[in-house]
Design a protein around this motif. Structure first.
Motif, mmCIF file in Angstrom:
data_model
loop_
_atom_site.group_PDB
_atom_site.id
_atom_site.type_symbol
_atom_site.label_atom_id
_atom_site.label_comp_id
_atom_site.label_asym_id
_atom_site.label_seq_id
_atom_site.Cartn_x
_atom_site.Cartn_y
_atom_site.Cartn_z
ATOM 1 N N ARG A 1 -23.964 -2.507 -9.743
ATOM 2 C CA ARG A 1 -22.716 -2.639 -10.506
ATOM 3 C C ARG A 1 -21.567 -1.871 -9.860
ATOM 4 N NH1 ARG A 1 -24.141 -6.724 -12.480
ATOM 5 N NH2 ARG A 1 -22.743 -6.661 -14.273
ATOM 6 N N ASP A 2 -21.440 -2.003 -8.553
ATOM 7 C CA ASP A 2 -20.395 -1.314 -7.798
ATOM 8 C C ASP A 2 -19.091 -2.111 -7.890
ATOM 9 O OD1 ASP A 2 -18.724 -0.210 -5.914
ATOM 10 O OD2 ASP A 2 -20.097 -0.439 -4.233
ATOM 11 N N LYS A 3 -18.203 -1.687 -8.779
ATOM 12 C CA LYS A 3 -16.984 -2.440 -9.053
ATOM 13 C C LYS A 3 -16.050 -2.504 -7.849
ATOM 14 C CE LYS A 3 -17.013 -1.441 -14.018
ATOM 15 N NZ LYS A 3 -16.274 -0.813 -15.143
ATOM 16 N N VAL A 4 -15.973 -1.414 -7.099
ATOM 17 C CA VAL A 4 -15.039 -1.368 -5.969
ATOM 18 C C VAL A 4 -15.418 -2.384 -4.908
ATOM 19 C CG1 VAL A 4 -14.127 0.059 -4.108
ATOM 20 C CG2 VAL A 4 -14.412 1.029 -6.403
ATOM 21 N N ASN A 5 -16.677 -2.329 -4.462
ATOM 22 C CA ASN A 5 -17.090 -3.254 -3.417
ATOM 23 C C ASN A 5 -17.310 -4.667 -3.937
ATOM 24 O OD1 ASN A 5 -17.363 -2.088 -0.655
ATOM 25 N ND2 ASN A 5 -18.450 -0.517 -1.802
ATOM 26 N N ALA A 6 -17.603 -4.801 -5.225
ATOM 27 C CA ALA A 6 -17.687 -6.148 -5.795
ATOM 28 C C ALA A 6 -16.344 -6.859 -5.650
ATOM 29 C CB ALA A 6 -18.096 -6.077 -7.262
ATOM 30 N N LYS A 7 -15.272 -6.141 -5.936
ATOM 31 C CA LYS A 7 -13.944 -6.726 -5.792
ATOM 32 C C LYS A 7 -13.664 -7.073 -4.334
ATOM 33 C CE LYS A 7 -9.093 -5.964 -7.014
ATOM 34 N NZ LYS A 7 -8.123 -5.027 -7.663
ATOM 35 N N LYS A 8 -14.050 -6.191 -3.418
ATOM 36 C CA LYS A 8 -13.826 -6.450 -1.988
ATOM 37 C C LYS A 8 -14.623 -7.659 -1.512
ATOM 38 C CE LYS A 8 -12.904 -1.636 -0.651
ATOM 39 N NZ LYS A 8 -13.413 -0.485 0.138
ATOM 40 N N GLN A 9 -15.816 -7.839 -2.074
ATOM 41 C CA GLN A 9 -16.700 -8.926 -1.649
ATOM 42 C C GLN A 9 -16.479 -10.211 -2.452
ATOM 43 O OE1 GLN A 9 -18.764 -8.778 0.944
ATOM 44 N NE2 GLN A 9 -18.386 -6.617 1.376
ATOM 45 N N GLY A 10 -15.558 -10.180 -3.407
ATOM 46 C CA GLY A 10 -15.296 -11.356 -4.212
ATOM 47 C C GLY A 10 -16.394 -11.655 -5.220
ATOM 48 N N LEU A 11 -17.108 -10.610 -5.663
ATOM 49 C CA LEU A 11 -18.191 -10.779 -6.625
ATOM 50 C C LEU A 11 -17.706 -10.469 -8.035
ATOM 51 C CD1 LEU A 11 -21.058 -8.960 -4.668
ATOM 52 C CD2 LEU A 11 -20.681 -11.425 -4.844
ATOM 53 N N HIS A 12 -18.226 -11.196 -9.004
ATOM 54 C CA HIS A 12 -17.915 -10.969 -10.407
ATOM 55 C C HIS A 12 -19.171 -10.430 -11.091
ATOM 56 C CE1 HIS A 12 -14.102 -13.181 -10.029
ATOM 57 N NE2 HIS A 12 -14.782 -13.997 -9.232
ATOM 58 N N LEU A 13 -19.089 -9.203 -11.558
ATOM 59 C CA LEU A 13 -20.283 -8.542 -12.080
ATOM 60 C C LEU A 13 -20.750 -9.114 -13.406
ATOM 61 C CD1 LEU A 13 -19.518 -4.827 -11.121
ATOM 62 C CD2 LEU A 13 -20.872 -6.522 -9.871
#
Length: 222
Positions: free
Chosen positions: A63-75
């Motif tokens: 649930r890494d919000k910072v890198n999720a945003k960088k990778q285009g992932l939606h948690l």
């Protein structure tokens, strides 16, 4: 929440606190490979070309919000992992769940097994994997493995598309109760629409983060 980087998993994540230790990405790979050898045999190894995809999986898992945003992932969405036969889809979905506490791990269920259950138990199976997917009111996450392999089976004259109905039912629960679903499949988007229909394909866009192995990925079972 601190971000997972190529070097370290976030130290203050609630889920990472359930792990025995905190690992940087290299240590994660070592842990995954060792676990893979335990589960699949001493020949198992993680190939360097798979590192970027594994990184994305771990970002979602912790649930890494910072890198999720960088990778285009939606948690808030699940994972749909695609790629050629034998590239490691099922193996990685099994391995990455060991970074989760036991009660939060997804249940891996073969789509072929679901269809066999439908032959035996009928329409109750659709409810079993949708409305009944709660444990003490907590959503239960399933990973439906090898979507598409069930379609060659006959339902003794019953033309119900079982996985389509399950996915549509779980979509409704995804919207209302945040029920997460994961998938692995060899199918591309056009094939999914052809087999399951445009409605299912449209819902899947909302339900899943699409992670893909390259089309030329080798069969690692050889």
């Amino acid at each position: 929440m601190p971000a997972i980087s190529k070097n370290r998993i976030p130290e203050n994540s609630k889920q990472t606190k359930t792990m025995a230790n905190l690992y940087d990405f290299k240590q994660c790979l070592i842990k995954l490979e060792n676990k893979g050898k335990q589960l699949f045999g001493g020949h198992f190894r993680i190939h360097p070309e798979d590192h970027p995809l594994i990184f994305k999986l771990l970002v979602w898992i912790v649930r890494d919000k910072v890198n999720a945003k960088k990778q285009g992932l939606h948690l808030h969405k699940g994972i749909m992992l695609t790629g050629p036969v034998g590239c490691g889809k099922t193996s990685f979905m099994k391995l990455t769940q060991f970074f989760l506490p036991r009660e939060n791990r997804h249940i891996i269920k073969s789509c072929r097994d679901v269809s066999f259950e439908f032959i035996q138990d009928g329409y109750e199976v659709i409810s079993r994997y949708s409305k009944q997917s709660f444990y003490y009111h907590r959503p239960r996450t399933y990973c439906f493995d090898d979507l598409g392999t069930e379609n060659s089976l006959k339902y003794y004259g019953n033309d119900c598309n079982v996985m389509a109905e399950i996915l549509l039912s779980r979509y409704d629960l995804f919207i209302t109760q945040r029920l997460i679903t994961h998938l692995t499949t060899n199918l591309n988007s056009s094939e999914i629409e052809q087999i399951y229909g445009p409605r299912v394909r449209s819902r899947m866009r909302e339900m899943f983060n699409l992670l893909s192995f390259p089309n030329d990925s080798s069969d690692k079972r050889l």
